[in-house]
Design an enzyme around this catalytic site. Structure first.
Site, PDB file in Angstrom:
ATOM      1  N   ASN A  11       0.932  -1.088   0.091  1.00 56.60           N
ATOM      2  CA  ASN A  11       0.071   0.190  -0.105  1.00 56.60           C
ATOM      3  C   ASN A  11       0.686   1.245  -0.016  1.00 56.60           C
ATOM      4  OD1 ASN A  11      -1.426   2.346   1.205  1.00 56.60           O
ATOM      5  ND2 ASN A  11      -3.266   0.958   1.600  1.00 56.60           N
ATOM      6  N   ASP A  13      -0.050   4.579  -0.068  1.00 61.13           N
ATOM      7  CA  ASP A  13      -0.939   5.603   0.221  1.00 61.13           C
ATOM      8  C   ASP A  13       0.093   6.685   0.902  1.00 61.13           C
ATOM      9  OD1 ASP A  13      -3.782   4.242   1.712  1.00 61.13           O
ATOM     10  OD2 ASP A  13      -3.256   4.413  -0.208  1.00 61.13           O
ATOM     11  N   HIS A  14       1.126   6.197   1.908  1.00 60.89           N
ATOM     12  CA  HIS A  14       1.977   7.078   2.712  1.00 60.89           C
ATOM     13  C   HIS A  14       3.060   7.634   2.018  1.00 60.89           C
ATOM     14  CE1 HIS A  14      -1.359   6.824   5.432  1.00 60.89           C
ATOM     15  NE2 HIS A  14      -1.033   5.517   5.737  1.00 60.89           N
ATOM     16  N   ARG A  22       3.564  18.978   1.650  1.00 59.42           N
ATOM     17  CA  ARG A  22       4.044  20.129   0.909  1.00 59.42           C
ATOM     18  C   ARG A  22       3.466  20.510  -0.338  1.00 59.42           C
ATOM     19  NH1 ARG A  22       9.380  21.954   2.697  1.00 59.42           N
ATOM     20  NH2 ARG A  22       9.571  21.837   4.870  1.00 59.42           N
ATOM     21  N   HIS A  47      -5.371   3.756  -1.640  1.00 59.26           N
ATOM     22  CA  HIS A  47      -6.695   4.092  -1.196  1.00 59.26           C
ATOM     23  C   HIS A  47      -6.989   5.649  -1.445  1.00 59.26           C
ATOM     24  CE1 HIS A  47      -9.257   4.603   2.808  1.00 59.26           C
ATOM     25  NE2 HIS A  47      -9.829   4.706   1.792  1.00 59.26           N
ATOM     26  N   ARG A  49      -9.100   8.304  -0.862  1.00 57.79           N
ATOM     27  CA  ARG A  49     -10.205   8.609   0.008  1.00 57.79           C
ATOM     28  C   ARG A  49     -10.985   9.727  -0.425  1.00 57.79           C
ATOM     29  NH1 ARG A  49     -10.018   7.786   5.684  1.00 57.79           N
ATOM     30  NH2 ARG A  49      -8.533   6.168   6.242  1.00 57.79           N
ATOM     31  N   ARG A  53      -6.667  12.920   1.212  1.00 60.22           N
ATOM     32  CA  ARG A  53      -5.658  13.387   1.963  1.00 60.22           C
ATOM     33  C   ARG A  53      -4.272  12.821   1.554  1.00 60.22           C
ATOM     34  NH1 ARG A  53      -7.324   9.981   7.343  1.00 60.22           N
ATOM     35  NH2 ARG A  53      -9.182  10.783   6.822  1.00 60.22           N
ATOM     36  N   HIS A  54      -4.248  11.901   0.885  1.00 58.25           N
ATOM     37  CA  HIS A  54      -2.991  11.366   0.275  1.00 58.25           C
ATOM     38  C   HIS A  54      -3.283  10.966  -1.146  1.00 58.25           C
ATOM     39  CE1 HIS A  54      -5.099   7.564   1.429  1.00 58.25           C
ATOM     40  NE2 HIS A  54      -4.487   7.764   2.754  1.00 58.25           N
ATOM     41  N   GLU A  74      -8.551   0.771  -3.047  1.00 64.84           N
ATOM     42  CA  GLU A  74      -9.493   0.714  -1.945  1.00 64.84           C
ATOM     43  C   GLU A  74     -10.235   2.057  -2.026  1.00 64.84           C
ATOM     44  OE1 GLU A  74      -6.897   0.741   1.361  1.00 64.84           O
ATOM     45  OE2 GLU A  74      -6.892  -1.463   1.686  1.00 64.84           O
ATOM     46  N   THR A 104      -6.932   6.884  10.462  1.00 68.64           N
ATOM     47  CA  THR A 104      -6.590   5.946   9.453  1.00 68.64           C
ATOM     48  C   THR A 104      -7.973   4.868   9.723  1.00 68.64           C
ATOM     49  OG1 THR A 104      -5.470   4.258   8.721  1.00 68.64           O
ATOM     50  CG2 THR A 104      -5.428   4.365  11.250  1.00 68.64           C
ATOM     51  N   THR A 105      -7.995   3.957   9.040  1.00 73.76           N
ATOM     52  CA  THR A 105      -9.275   3.195   8.954  1.00 73.76           C
ATOM     53  C   THR A 105      -9.367   2.527  10.306  1.00 73.76           C
ATOM     54  OG1 THR A 105      -8.998   2.585   6.521  1.00 73.76           O
ATOM     55  CG2 THR A 105     -10.536   1.002   7.837  1.00 73.76           C
ATOM     56  N   GLU A 155     -11.068  -9.189   3.092  1.00 73.03           N
ATOM     57  CA  GLU A 155      -9.886  -8.710   3.888  1.00 73.03           C
ATOM     58  C   GLU A 155     -10.230  -8.521   5.178  1.00 73.03           C
ATOM     59  OE1 GLU A 155      -7.127  -6.222   1.817  1.00 73.03           O
ATOM     60  OE2 GLU A 155      -6.337  -5.590   3.749  1.00 73.03           O
ATOM     61  N   HIS A 194      -3.840  -4.247   7.670  1.00 68.70           N
ATOM     62  CA  HIS A 194      -3.858  -3.205   8.604  1.00 68.70           C
ATOM     63  C   HIS A 194      -3.137  -3.342   9.706  1.00 68.70           C
ATOM     64  CE1 HIS A 194      -5.530   1.107   9.561  1.00 68.70           C
ATOM     65  NE2 HIS A 194      -5.197   0.751  10.683  1.00 68.70           N
ATOM     66  N   GLY A 195      -2.154  -2.542   9.826  1.00 71.13           N
ATOM     67  CA  GLY A 195      -1.154  -2.249  11.197  1.00 71.13           C
ATOM     68  C   GLY A 195      -0.214  -3.260  11.140  1.00 71.13           C
ATOM     69  N   GLY A 216       0.999  -1.394   4.424  1.00 71.91           N
ATOM     70  CA  GLY A 216       1.589   0.007   3.463  1.00 71.91           C
ATOM     71  C   GLY A 216       2.565   0.869   4.845  1.00 71.91           C
TER      72      GLY A 216
HETATM   73  C1  LIG Z   1      -8.299  -0.283   4.727  1.00 69.74           C
HETATM   74  C2  LIG Z   1      -6.787  -0.069   5.370  1.00 69.74           C
HETATM   75  O1  LIG Z   1      -6.454  -0.602   6.361  1.00 69.74           O
HETATM   76  C3  LIG Z   1      -5.893   0.822   4.699  1.00 69.74           C
HETATM   77  O2  LIG Z   1      -5.662   0.076   3.439  1.00 69.74           O
HETATM   78  C4  LIG Z   1      -6.115   2.020   4.638  1.00 69.74           C
HETATM   79  O3  LIG Z   1      -5.461   2.682   3.406  1.00 69.74           O
HETATM   80  C5  LIG Z   1      -5.922   2.967   5.775  1.00 69.74           C
HETATM   81  O4  LIG Z   1      -6.107   4.251   5.602  1.00 69.74           O
HETATM   82  P1  LIG Z   1      -4.696   5.247   5.636  1.00 69.74           P
HETATM   83  O5  LIG Z   1      -3.958   4.420   4.245  1.00 69.74           O
HETATM   84  O6  LIG Z   1      -5.646   6.598   4.977  1.00 69.74           O
HETATM   85  O7  LIG Z   1      -4.013   4.960   6.713  1.00 69.74           O
HETATM   86  N1  LIG Z   2      -5.626  -2.770   3.819  1.00 65.76           N
HETATM   87  C1  LIG Z   2      -4.578  -2.653   4.740  1.00 65.76           C
HETATM   88  C2  LIG Z   2      -3.611  -1.839   3.860  1.00 65.76           C
HETATM   89  O1  LIG Z   2      -3.700  -1.779   2.499  1.00 65.76           O
HETATM   90  C3  LIG Z   2      -2.471  -1.291   4.596  1.00 65.76           C
HETATM   91  O2  LIG Z   2      -2.667  -0.867   5.953  1.00 65.76           O
HETATM   92  P1  LIG Z   2      -1.298  -0.479   6.587  1.00 65.76           P
HETATM   93  O3  LIG Z   2      -0.453  -1.391   6.591  1.00 65.76           O
HETATM   94  O4  LIG Z   2      -1.029   0.858   6.298  1.00 65.76           O
HETATM   95  O5  LIG Z   2      -1.973  -0.299   8.076  1.00 65.76           O
END
Ligand SMILES: CC(=O)[C@@H](O)[C@H](O)COP(=O)(O)O
Ligand SMILES: NCC(=O)COP(=O)(O)O
Length: 260
Positions: A11, A13-14, A22, A47, A49, A53-54, A74, A104-105, A155, A194-195, A216
């Site tokens: 993932n 996203d970050h 910035r 993701h 959103r 936000r990202h 996502e 976060t989720t 998932e 997640h996490g 991610g």
């Molecule tokens: C669904 C999930 O757990 C993550 O994949 C999701 O993307 C978390 O949201 P953020 O990436 O915005 O933290």
């Molecule tokens: N669906 C979980 C995901 O894509 C990544 O979650 P995280 O590792 O960023 O908490």
């Protein structure tokens, strides 16, 4: 069931979180996606959103155009997102709950409460050629509802496991293992995420029947110090080691049960 090698969805996203901090053009999630693939990612998760936000739509469009593996998009269960997914046609779509105020989720999708809307989303997205996954808590009732909604994939939300400690984490681990077994018995493809990070992933990868882990935040954080490719390689190595230990434990249990 023949054990296939557990898959890693990275993932990104970050990477976009750092860019948005910035408003620059860098770091580019597109570059991150391609590097993660080169390092062995089996897919790329992002993701989009509602609050942007990202990840931005531009990221989704470009990554869809250049990815060599597969995109797992996502998104929330909204008309805006379903229409976008029908246009982009990612290989995988994971429906997740969203609250603007959340960091976060938080929880999994409440498939029971949103049954009709989620079933319609599953139908539309499948018609567009995407494989639909529902991001749910490891609860039998939610798994059953996901199956009845027509999703081929679930998932399992590993957040409660990741946040728990000591005996509470043991309880959450057993919840995940039982949920994975029940979902597999229904014929669902079972993913988790997640996490997850470098100190808890092996245990989760050892759970029998898991198809894919989506990870991610932990990978991107690690990449700050070792580089993204190394961070992906390390994570995949731990996942494979975890799966192998899980398979060995199953063999030992089988042998023990059949020696008497
Ligand atoms: C669904 C999930 O757990 C993550 O994949 C999701 O993307 C978390 O949201 P953020 O990436 O915005 O933290
Ligand atoms: N669906 C979980 C995901 O894509 C990544 O979650 P995280 O590792 O960023 O908490």
């Amino acid at each position: 069931m023949i054990a296939t090698r557990i898959q890693l969805g990275v993932n990104i996203d970050h990477v976009a979180t750092l860019r948005q901090a910035r408003g620059t053009r860098y770091p580019d999630p597109v570059q991150a996606a391609l590097l993660a693939e080169e390092a062995g990612a089996d897919g790329i998760t992002l993701h989009l959103r509602e609050d942007r936000r990202h990840i931005q739509e531009r990221d989704v469009e470009l990554i869809a155009a250049v990815l060599n593996t597969r995109m797992n998009l996502e998104m929330a269960v909204t008309e805006e997102m379903i229409a976008l997914a029908e246009r982009v046609r990612p290989a995988d779509v994971c429906l997740v709950p969203e609250k603007r105020e959340e960091l976060t989720t938080e929880g999994g999708l409440d498939v029971i409460a949103g049954r009709e809307a989620i079933a319609e989303a599953c139908r539309r997205l499948a018609a567009a050629g995407s494989r639909v996954s529902l991001f749910i808590d490891p609860e039998p009732a939610q798994i059953q509802a996901a199956f009845e909604a027509g999703a081929p994939v679930v998932e399992l939300h590993t957040g409660a496991f990741a946040e728990a400690t000591g005996s509470d984490q043991d309880v959450e681990y057993e919840r995940l293992a039982a949920a994975a077994e029940f979902a597999a018995e229904l014929g669902l493809v079972v993913n988790a995420g997640h996490g997850l990070h470098y100190h808890n992933v092996e245990a989760v990868a050892a759970i029998p029947g898991l198809h894919e882990l989506n990870i991610g935040h932990g990978i991107i954080a690690r990449a700050l110090f070792v580089g993204l490719k190394e961070a992906v390689v390390e994570m995949k190595r731990l996942m494979i080691a975890g799966q192998e230990s899980g398979l060995l434990a199953q063999i030992e249990t089988f042998d023990h049960d059949h020696d008497h």
